[in-house]
Design a protein around this motif. Structure first.
Motif, PDB file in Angstrom:
ATOM      1  N   GLY A   1       0.820  -1.210   0.000  1.00 33.90           N
ATOM      2  CA  GLY A   1       0.000   0.000   0.000  1.00 33.90           C
ATOM      3  C   GLY A   1       0.854   1.259   0.000  1.00 33.90           C
ATOM      4  O   GLY A   1       0.600   2.203  -0.755  1.00 33.90           O
TER       5      GLY A   1
ATOM      6  N   ASP B   1       1.728   4.257  -3.218  1.00 34.03           N
ATOM      7  CA  ASP B   1       1.706   5.717  -3.127  1.00 34.03           C
ATOM      8  C   ASP B   1       2.969   6.333  -3.708  1.00 34.03           C
ATOM      9  O   ASP B   1       2.963   7.480  -4.175  1.00 34.03           O
ATOM     10  CB  ASP B   1       1.564   6.161  -1.665  1.00 34.03           C
ATOM     11  CG  ASP B   1       0.121   6.093  -1.178  1.00 34.03           C
ATOM     12  OD1 ASP B   1      -0.782   5.978  -2.018  1.00 34.03           O
ATOM     13  OD2 ASP B   1      -0.083   6.153   0.055  1.00 34.03           O
TER      14      ASP B   1
ATOM     15  N   ILE C   1      -8.054   0.351  -3.736  1.00 36.26           N
ATOM     16  CA  ILE C   1      -7.546   1.726  -3.659  1.00 36.26           C
ATOM     17  C   ILE C   1      -7.837   2.456  -4.970  1.00 36.26           C
ATOM     18  O   ILE C   1      -8.220   3.633  -4.981  1.00 36.26           O
ATOM     19  CB  ILE C   1      -6.038   1.724  -3.353  1.00 36.26           C
ATOM     20  CG1 ILE C   1      -5.782   1.107  -1.975  1.00 36.26           C
ATOM     21  CG2 ILE C   1      -5.474   3.145  -3.382  1.00 36.26           C
ATOM     22  CD1 ILE C   1      -4.317   0.764  -1.724  1.00 36.26           C
TER      23      ILE C   1
ATOM     24  N   ASP D   1      -9.974   5.820  -5.253  1.00 32.58           N
ATOM     25  CA  ASP D   1      -9.418   7.056  -5.807  1.00 32.58           C
ATOM     26  C   ASP D   1     -10.183   7.569  -7.021  1.00 32.58           C
ATOM     27  O   ASP D   1     -10.045   8.739  -7.389  1.00 32.58           O
ATOM     28  CB  ASP D   1      -7.957   6.839  -6.209  1.00 32.58           C
ATOM     29  CG  ASP D   1      -7.020   6.801  -5.009  1.00 32.58           C
ATOM     30  OD1 ASP D   1      -7.475   7.130  -3.891  1.00 32.58           O
ATOM     31  OD2 ASP D   1      -5.841   6.448  -5.181  1.00 32.58           O
TER      32      ASP D   1
ATOM     33  N   THR E   1     -12.702   2.203   2.659  1.00 38.30           N
ATOM     34  CA  THR E   1     -12.322   3.247   1.695  1.00 38.30           C
ATOM     35  C   THR E   1     -12.834   4.626   2.114  1.00 38.30           C
ATOM     36  O   THR E   1     -12.352   5.643   1.625  1.00 38.30           O
ATOM     37  CB  THR E   1     -12.862   2.936   0.288  1.00 38.30           C
ATOM     38  OG1 THR E   1     -14.289   3.011   0.277  1.00 38.30           O
ATOM     39  CG2 THR E   1     -12.411   1.554  -0.183  1.00 38.30           C
TER      40      THR E   1
ATOM     41  N   ARG F   1      -6.000   6.656   2.664  1.00 33.12           N
ATOM     42  CA  ARG F   1      -6.766   5.524   2.115  1.00 33.12           C
ATOM     43  C   ARG F   1      -5.885   4.334   1.765  1.00 33.12           C
ATOM     44  O   ARG F   1      -6.231   3.190   2.060  1.00 33.12           O
ATOM     45  CB  ARG F   1      -7.555   5.971   0.885  1.00 33.12           C
ATOM     46  CG  ARG F   1      -8.393   4.840   0.272  1.00 33.12           C
ATOM     47  CD  ARG F   1      -9.199   5.328  -0.915  1.00 33.12           C
ATOM     48  NE  ARG F   1     -10.260   6.218  -0.489  1.00 33.12           N
ATOM     49  CZ  ARG F   1     -10.478   7.425  -0.979  1.00 33.12           C
ATOM     50  NH1 ARG F   1      -9.667   7.918  -1.902  1.00 33.12           N
ATOM     51  NH2 ARG F   1     -11.484   8.157  -0.543  1.00 33.12           N
ATOM     52  N   SER F   2      -4.745   4.564   1.139  1.00 33.38           N
ATOM     53  CA  SER F   2      -3.888   3.446   0.738  1.00 33.38           C
ATOM     54  C   SER F   2      -3.473   2.609   1.937  1.00 33.38           C
ATOM     55  O   SER F   2      -3.520   1.380   1.898  1.00 33.38           O
ATOM     56  CB  SER F   2      -2.640   3.950   0.011  1.00 33.38           C
ATOM     57  OG  SER F   2      -2.980   4.532  -1.222  1.00 33.38           O
TER      58      SER F   2
ATOM     59  N   VAL G   1      -6.674   0.767   3.554  1.00 31.47           N
ATOM     60  CA  VAL G   1      -7.137  -0.373   2.757  1.00 31.47           C
ATOM     61  C   VAL G   1      -6.126  -1.509   2.805  1.00 31.47           C
ATOM     62  O   VAL G   1      -6.496  -2.686   2.880  1.00 31.47           O
ATOM     63  CB  VAL G   1      -7.414   0.064   1.301  1.00 31.47           C
ATOM     64  CG1 VAL G   1      -7.676  -1.144   0.405  1.00 31.47           C
ATOM     65  CG2 VAL G   1      -8.607   1.011   1.251  1.00 31.47           C
ATOM     66  N   SER G   2      -4.847  -1.170   2.774  1.00 32.35           N
ATOM     67  CA  SER G   2      -3.816  -2.207   2.849  1.00 32.35           C
ATOM     68  C   SER G   2      -3.816  -2.893   4.215  1.00 32.35           C
ATOM     69  O   SER G   2      -3.708  -4.121   4.310  1.00 32.35           O
ATOM     70  CB  SER G   2      -2.443  -1.602   2.575  1.00 32.35           C
ATOM     71  OG  SER G   2      -2.392  -1.050   1.279  1.00 32.35           O
TER      72      SER G   2
END
Length: 393
Positions: free
Chosen positions: A66, A70, A121, A125, A321, A328-329, A332-333
């Motif tokens: 995750g 990014d 993700i 997004d 999410t 968020r990344s 969620v990860s």
């Protein structure tokens, strides 16, 4: 919405394909646990523990990928990890013992672990919040097809050819997907400049984020743990490997049918109610398997687990999410990581009971866990919505 990538049919197809190959590799394991133990001349406990290494690695690597996404991009991360997963899953077919198989499967799980979180993700997004659960439910069709196909075919191939064949097929298909993913547009990297410590700090300080992660950990132990042990439970009752695999295919078919329905229901049904529906289905499934492990009853139980997964897990995924958009990344990860850590803990913790054939106790325990999970998750989601200023749901 932080990105402006078009939600094209091609993009959805590629994301679902990534979910498919990751899921196929994972769910090909349960119907073949007994066959692998026989080939290695090892105990079922040792092979179940080796499979648990896959889930453990799958969970631990989620935050790593995750954060990497990014920095280097979602699509690039997905392509790199899928390529490594293809190599690792083929390498596992050369294993000669539960130990070497566990190492190979652990590496495979570590690499495949990026696929579904990256897809989530990506949707987070690029898709507005009101439409997100429907898109996430659509993503679950890839999971459902992978689950059903792996469950139905793995047992047959293990009985009549070799347990290695499904993994060789997975490796080949994954390489083709890596090539196809070149056509998936990369969303803007809006979080690329954020320090890692800042993201971790936001998650740690967010009580709702911590709650979501705890809930999905329990879900992994209860739902995925219960599903993983259905094939050996059915085989312990006297069924063949082929029949045990066919039984678990009902899970994938149920997810395939239930996911679009859940997506449509999400437009007008509060998410907390969908969680209750999923928990009720999963609880009933575990009660049925606790009472009887005959193929007929296990088919119904597997199907109900599929309905429970489609209703409850997609709701928790959507919540993940939404709960902390600026991180968020990572959320969620961590969400995906907590799910599979829970699965690993759940599977390994009952390995001795499974080896002794004490499936009744395992599934009564799973039923109780699903019931508690449904109550806590539904209440937590409703309270969070009220605190956010929206309607209860």
């Amino acid at each position: 919405m932080t990105g402006r990538v078009p939600r094209s049919a091609r993009a959805r197809s590629l994301l679902r394909s990534a979910a498919f190959v990751s899921t196929f590799d994972r769910f090909a394991m349960p119907p073949m646990l007994v066959a692998v133990a026989v080939e290695f001349d090892a105990s079922l406990v040792s092979v179940v523990n080796a499979a648990g290494v896959y889930f453990l690695a799958y969970g631990l690597m989620q935050p790593v990928w995750g954060l990497a996404s990014d920095r280097i991009g979602l699509v690039r991360t997905m392509r790199l990890t899928l390529l490594l997963a293809a190599v690792a899953t083929v390498a596992g077919t050369f294993a000669t013992s539960p130990w070497s198989w566990g190492v190979a499967r652990g590496l495979t799980g570590a690499c495949f672990s990026a696929a579904i979180p990256a897809a989530l993700i990506y949707l987070g997004d690029t898709v507005p919040a009101p439409l997100r659960q429907r898109e996430i439910a659509g993503l679950m069709t890839g999971v459902a097809v992978g689950t059903a196909l792996a469950s139905a075919s793995a047992g047959v191939l293990a009985q009549y050819t070799s347990w290695k064949v499904p993994f060789l097929v997975t490796g080949a298909v994954t390489v083709l997907l890596v090539i196809a993913l070149r056509r998936l547009p990369e969303p803007p990297r809006s979080r690329a400049g954020q320090p890692v410590s800042a993201s971790w700090g936001r998650v740690w300080r967010s009580r709702p984020a911590r709650l979501v992660l705890l809930l999905v950990f329990v879900e992994g132990a209860a739902l995925l743990g219960a599903f993983t042990l259905i094939p050996p439970a059915v085989e312990a009752a006297g069924a063949s490997t082929t029949v045990a695999g066919a039984v678990t295919a009902a899970y994938g078919v149920a997810v395939l049918l239930a996911a679009p329905l859940v997506g449509r229901m999400s437009r007008r049904t509060p998410t907390s109610h969908l969680i209750v529906l999923g928990a009720a289905a999963a609880t009933l499934a575990c009660v049925l398997v606790a009472v009887s492990r005959t193929p007929a009853v296990a088919v119904v139980g597997a199907a109900l687990l599929g309905v429970g997964w489609a209703a409850m897990h997609s709701s928790l995924q959507t919540w993940a999410t939404e709960v902390l958009p600026e991180a968020r990344s990572l959320v969620v990860s961590l969400f995906a990581g907590a799910l599979f850590l829970g699965s690993a803990v759940g599977t390994v913790s009952v390995g001795e009971l499974a080896g002794a054939g004490r499936y009744q106790g395992i599934y009564w325990g799973a039923a109780a866990l699903c019931l508690v999970l449904g109550v806590c998750a539904s209440r937590g989601r409703a309270d969070w919505r009220r605190s956010e200023g929206g309607p209860s749901g």
